[in-house]
Each structure stands twice: as C-alpha cells, then as structure tokens.
Motif scaffolding. Structure first.
Motif, mmCIF file in Angstrom:
data_model
loop_
_atom_site.group_PDB
_atom_site.id
_atom_site.type_symbol
_atom_site.label_atom_id
_atom_site.label_comp_id
_atom_site.label_asym_id
_atom_site.label_seq_id
_atom_site.Cartn_x
_atom_site.Cartn_y
_atom_site.Cartn_z
ATOM 1 N N ALA A 1 -2.185 -71.283 24.968
ATOM 2 C CA ALA A 1 -2.281 -71.757 23.969
ATOM 3 C C ALA A 1 -1.814 -71.276 22.872
ATOM 4 C CB ALA A 1 -3.865 -72.201 23.280
ATOM 5 N N GLY A 2 -1.974 -69.835 22.912
ATOM 6 C CA GLY A 2 -1.633 -69.026 21.981
ATOM 7 C C GLY A 2 0.798 -69.084 22.240
ATOM 8 N N ALA A 3 0.963 -69.265 23.401
ATOM 9 C CA ALA A 3 2.349 -69.465 22.805
ATOM 10 C C ALA A 3 3.067 -70.798 22.607
ATOM 11 C CB ALA A 3 2.991 -69.434 25.155
ATOM 12 N N LEU A 4 2.051 -71.581 22.203
ATOM 13 C CA LEU A 4 2.511 -72.802 21.777
ATOM 14 C C LEU A 4 2.723 -73.034 20.733
ATOM 15 C CD1 LEU A 4 0.492 -75.666 23.397
ATOM 16 C CD2 LEU A 4 2.797 -76.368 23.323
ATOM 17 N N ILE A 5 1.522 -72.576 20.042
ATOM 18 C CA ILE A 5 0.892 -72.303 18.853
ATOM 19 C C ILE A 5 2.426 -70.848 18.090
ATOM 20 C CG2 ILE A 5 -0.206 -70.637 16.739
ATOM 21 C CD1 ILE A 5 -2.883 -72.292 18.626
ATOM 22 N N GLU A 6 2.650 -70.025 18.549
ATOM 23 C CA GLU A 6 3.244 -69.523 18.403
ATOM 24 C C GLU A 6 4.974 -70.018 17.929
ATOM 25 O OE1 GLU A 6 6.787 -66.621 18.584
ATOM 26 O OE2 GLU A 6 6.250 -67.738 20.017
ATOM 27 N N THR A 7 5.527 -70.363 19.256
ATOM 28 C CA THR A 7 6.825 -70.771 19.418
ATOM 29 C C THR A 7 7.171 -71.836 18.589
ATOM 30 O OG1 THR A 7 6.461 -70.851 21.885
ATOM 31 C CG2 THR A 7 7.959 -72.547 20.951
ATOM 32 N N ALA A 8 5.719 -72.823 18.395
ATOM 33 C CA ALA A 8 5.865 -73.565 16.511
ATOM 34 C C ALA A 8 6.149 -73.292 15.943
ATOM 35 C CB ALA A 8 4.746 -74.537 16.677
ATOM 36 N N CYS A 9 4.947 -72.577 15.398
ATOM 37 C CA CYS A 9 5.629 -71.287 14.139
ATOM 38 C C CYS A 9 7.007 -70.810 14.293
ATOM 39 C CB CYS A 9 4.613 -70.342 14.147
ATOM 40 S SG CYS A 9 2.258 -71.635 13.839
ATOM 41 N N GLY A 10 7.271 -70.470 15.232
ATOM 42 C CA GLY A 10 8.138 -70.178 14.826
ATOM 43 C C GLY A 10 9.493 -70.312 14.228
ATOM 44 N N PHE A 11 10.042 -71.906 15.415
ATOM 45 C CA PHE A 11 10.688 -73.328 15.430
ATOM 46 C C PHE A 11 10.218 -73.833 13.513
ATOM 47 C CE2 PHE A 11 11.165 -74.704 19.687
ATOM 48 C CZ PHE A 11 11.673 -73.867 19.833
ATOM 49 N N ALA A 12 9.006 -73.795 13.623
ATOM 50 C CA ALA A 12 8.817 -74.583 11.887
ATOM 51 C C ALA A 12 9.802 -73.321 10.933
ATOM 52 C CB ALA A 12 7.269 -74.719 11.125
ATOM 53 N N ALA A 13 10.448 -72.234 10.806
ATOM 54 C CA ALA A 13 9.988 -70.719 9.741
ATOM 55 C C ALA A 13 11.229 -71.052 10.309
ATOM 56 C CB ALA A 13 9.647 -69.773 10.738
ATOM 57 N N ALA A 14 12.729 -70.905 11.060
ATOM 58 C CA ALA A 14 13.727 -71.469 11.308
ATOM 59 C C ALA A 14 14.746 -72.130 10.532
ATOM 60 C CB ALA A 14 14.044 -71.564 13.116
ATOM 61 N N THR A 15 13.397 -72.827 10.586
ATOM 62 C CA THR A 15 14.025 -74.636 9.793
ATOM 63 C C THR A 15 13.899 -73.863 8.415
ATOM 64 O OG1 THR A 15 12.008 -75.666 9.086
ATOM 65 C CG2 THR A 15 12.957 -76.223 11.466
ATOM 66 N N LEU A 16 13.884 -73.033 7.777
ATOM 67 C CA LEU A 16 14.007 -72.841 6.320
ATOM 68 C C LEU A 16 14.664 -71.300 6.289
ATOM 69 C CD1 LEU A 16 10.480 -73.188 4.957
ATOM 70 C CD2 LEU A 16 12.691 -74.607 4.413
ATOM 71 N N VAL A 17 14.267 -71.071 7.427
ATOM 72 C CA VAL A 17 15.325 -69.233 7.329
ATOM 73 C C VAL A 17 15.866 -68.484 8.420
ATOM 74 C CG1 VAL A 17 13.501 -68.527 5.068
ATOM 75 C CG2 VAL A 17 13.719 -67.830 8.607
ATOM 76 N N GLY A 18 16.459 -69.514 9.864
ATOM 77 C CA GLY A 18 17.156 -69.110 10.630
ATOM 78 C C GLY A 18 16.441 -68.093 11.361
ATOM 79 N N PRO A 19 17.272 -67.210 12.361
ATOM 80 C CA PRO A 19 16.368 -66.940 13.317
ATOM 81 C C PRO A 19 15.459 -65.981 13.015
ATOM 82 C CG PRO A 19 18.520 -66.783 13.287
ATOM 83 C CD PRO A 19 18.374 -67.291 12.081
ATOM 84 N N VAL A 20 14.328 -66.087 14.312
ATOM 85 C CA VAL A 20 13.014 -65.653 13.820
ATOM 86 C C VAL A 20 12.111 -64.350 14.673
ATOM 87 C CG1 VAL A 20 12.214 -66.390 10.768
ATOM 88 C CG2 VAL A 20 11.740 -66.827 13.625
ATOM 89 N N LEU A 21 11.222 -63.793 14.473
ATOM 90 C CA LEU A 21 10.462 -62.898 15.318
ATOM 91 C C LEU A 21 9.846 -62.914 15.188
ATOM 92 C CD1 LEU A 21 12.739 -59.940 16.549
ATOM 93 C CD2 LEU A 21 12.996 -62.060 17.788
ATOM 94 N N ALA A 22 8.555 -62.813 15.886
ATOM 95 C CA ALA A 22 7.007 -63.094 15.675
ATOM 96 C C ALA A 22 7.068 -60.785 15.428
ATOM 97 C CB ALA A 22 6.111 -63.588 16.890
#
Length: 142
Positions: free
Chosen positions: A58-79
């Motif tokens: 569940a945490g992996a799904l949430i973290e991955t979706a959040c990272g992808f959402a952020a990447a749409t605006l700012v490019g590569p990210v790390l949690a």
C-alpha cells in the motif's frame, strides 16, 4: 529540468524501467500536470498472513503515485519522507492510487494520495498518504 511534455507516455516508459514496479504489476492509468493514477492487480504474493494487501505494498503504491505526480511538474524526484494511514483492510481485485501535488517547489514537492480497493466497479477507500519529495538537481527527464 522541467515538467513532462507527454506525461502519460513518459511515466509509462519510466514505470517499465523499474523491476519492482513490473514485479508488482503497477500500471500508469492516467497522468496530467500534478495528477497521476496508477493501478495494481491483486496477486497472492502481494498479501500478508491474512490474505489482505500488505501495508508495505500500500505504501509502495502511494509513494510511487506521488512521485509520478510530482514528476509531471518538476521532473525527477526522490522520496524524502512518506506516511501512510491504513483506514481499513485492503482486499480487492485491484488497487488504484490517485495522487496529486499539493504544493510544488524548486527543491521539494508535497503530495497526497488516496488508495482504493476495487471489486468490479465498486471502489473502497483503504488508505491515504502524503509524500515529501526532493527534486533531483541537474537531472533531465522523469
């Protein structure tokens, strides 16, 4: 470094490069600036001792979706930090994570996500989460 120009195609390509995401069966369903929806089908290997979705996934799904959402605006990210609130037992045929950017920044991005368990067309909210992501300086692409 900047926003993704074709976020859905680019995130699907990035998703395919992750062995973990492939093992889990994550699929990017939709992407728009600051928003992403990913899905994972239920698999017995994703369950914990009682046959429910493991909280770690569940945490992996949430973290991955959040990272992808952020990447749409700012490019590569790390949690940098994420938190998950398990609201009820997660059982279903598939699980959908819907993430959105709450506040983008130059060095950090704050995001939030809801995770739903689905049986047929019925969706039940099973977890929520928030992620603080660090923008990867000098990187290009997602």
């Amino acid at each position: 470094m900047g926003a993704l120009h074709e976020p859905l195609a680019q995130l699907r390509a990035v998703n395919e490069t992750s062995a973990f995401n492939r093992w889990c069966g994550f699929e990017v369903l939709s992407a728009a600036p600051g928003q992403v929806e990913i899905v994972m089908p239920w698999r017995h290997e994703a369950g914990q001792y009682a046959g429910l979705l493991h909280a770690g996934l569940a945490g992996a799904l949430i973290e991955t979706a959040c990272g992808f959402a952020a990447a749409t605006l700012v490019g590569p990210v790390l949690a940098a930090h994420y938190a998950v609130n398990c609201l009820r037992p997660a059982t279903g045929e598939r699980f959908i994570a819907r993430a959105r950017v709450v506040k983008p920044g130059r060095s950090q991005v704050f995001t939030a996500c809801e995770l739903y368990a689905c049986i047929g067309a019925d969706e039940t909210l099973v977890a929520t989460g928030e992620t603080l992501l660090s923008v990867v300086a000098g990187a290009s692409g997602p």
